[in-house]
Scaffold this active site. Structure first.
Site, PDB file in Angstrom:
ATOM      1  CB  SER A  38      -1.298  -0.232   1.363  1.00  0.00           C
ATOM      2  OG  SER A  38      -0.380  -0.252   2.295  1.00  0.00           O
ATOM      3  N   GLY A  75      -1.883  -4.033   1.100  1.00  0.00           N
ATOM      4  CA  GLY A  75      -2.124  -5.083   2.272  1.00  0.00           C
ATOM      5  C   GLY A  75      -1.268  -6.872   1.993  1.00  0.00           C
ATOM      6  CG  ASN A 104       1.255  -5.447   4.505  1.00  0.00           C
ATOM      7  OD1 ASN A 104       0.584  -4.666   5.319  1.00  0.00           O
ATOM      8  ND2 ASN A 104       0.996  -4.877   3.602  1.00  0.00           N
ATOM      9  CG  ASP A 188      -4.136   4.438   8.149  1.00  0.00           C
ATOM     10  OD1 ASP A 188      -2.884   5.305   7.979  1.00  0.00           O
ATOM     11  OD2 ASP A 188      -3.794   3.628   7.105  1.00  0.00           O
ATOM     12  CG  HIS A 191      -1.614   3.188   4.456  1.00  0.00           C
ATOM     13  ND1 HIS A 191      -2.926   2.385   5.253  1.00  0.00           N
ATOM     14  CD2 HIS A 191      -1.201   2.600   4.293  1.00  0.00           C
ATOM     15  CE1 HIS A 191      -2.334   1.711   5.605  1.00  0.00           C
ATOM     16  NE2 HIS A 191      -2.110   1.327   4.119  1.00  0.00           N
TER      17      HIS A 191
END
Length: 213
Positions: A38, A75, A104, A188, A191
């Site tokens: 991402s 992801g 991830n 979040d 990011h």
């Protein structure tokens, strides 16, 4: 009549030569394949504002004729990248491969040995396909534990050294470890915001430029 014939021959030969030169030129154009997650797939951003898109502008500004293929998926893990790399290499025939994966794996608590093995496999596969490789490293917060944090950060350098690749130690250098880190990230906290992506490109560019030479 004979003179005209030779002129036609010369004209055709010139066309063929020009076509061959164009083909050689096209064949010499670098193709940069970015295989990431991402952080490279513009998660939560307006299209065309992520660091990979900015890379295309940087290349144009530097007068480097290169094609950028962004094969990043939000992801994705190193295992996912490994499973889809071979078709990407066959399809795009890259001269350079940027591998930006691993974050991830850490978020999911996957074994570090698996992450290292996947990065090594991808690196070797890209090199066997004739591409130069740039590994883009990641770091995790200290709440993962100092031992895990150190070993995770170190595995990128380990693979890069073993296979003699380019290395960006930390994609988010100057952002995640900056004085006002929170302001550079989306809600979040994972990011980066659009404003952070030029810095991300600045972290990648010096190492990529070395490989492009």
């Amino acid at each position: 009549m004979q003179l005209l014939t030779w002129r036609r021959r010369d004209f055709i030969a010139a066309l063929l030569a020009g076509g061959a030169a164009a083909a050689v030129k096209a064949a010499g154009t670098p193709v940069i394949l970015v295989v990431g997650d991402s952080l490279s797939a513009e998660y939560g951003l307006k299209r065309g504002t992520g660091w990979v898109a900015l890379l295309e502008h940087r290349l144009a500004k530097e007068r480097i004729a290169a094609k950028v293929v962004n094969a990043s998926i939000s992801g994705d893990t190193t295992s996912g990248g490994r499973s889809r790399l071979a078709p990407l290499l066959a399809q795009h025939k890259p001269t350079h491969v940027i591998i930006e994966l691993g974050g991830n794996d850490a978020l999911r608590g996957l074994p570090l040995s698996g992450t290292e093995d996947n990065l090594a496999w991808m690196t070797q596969a890209a090199q066997k396909a004739g591409a130069r490789v740039l590994l883009v490293g990641m770091q995790v917060p200290p709440n993962y534990g100092s031992d895990y944090t150190k070993r995770f950060s170190a595995l990128f350098a380990k693979v890069a050294k073993q296979y003699k690749t380019g290395l960006v130690p930390f994609l988010l250098e100057g952002l995640a470890d900056g004085g006002d880190a929170r302001a550079m990230f989306q809600a979040d906290g994972i990011h980066p915001r659009q404003e952070a992506h030029p810095r991300m490109l600045d972290n990648v560019w010096p190492e990529l430029k070395k490989l492009l030479k």
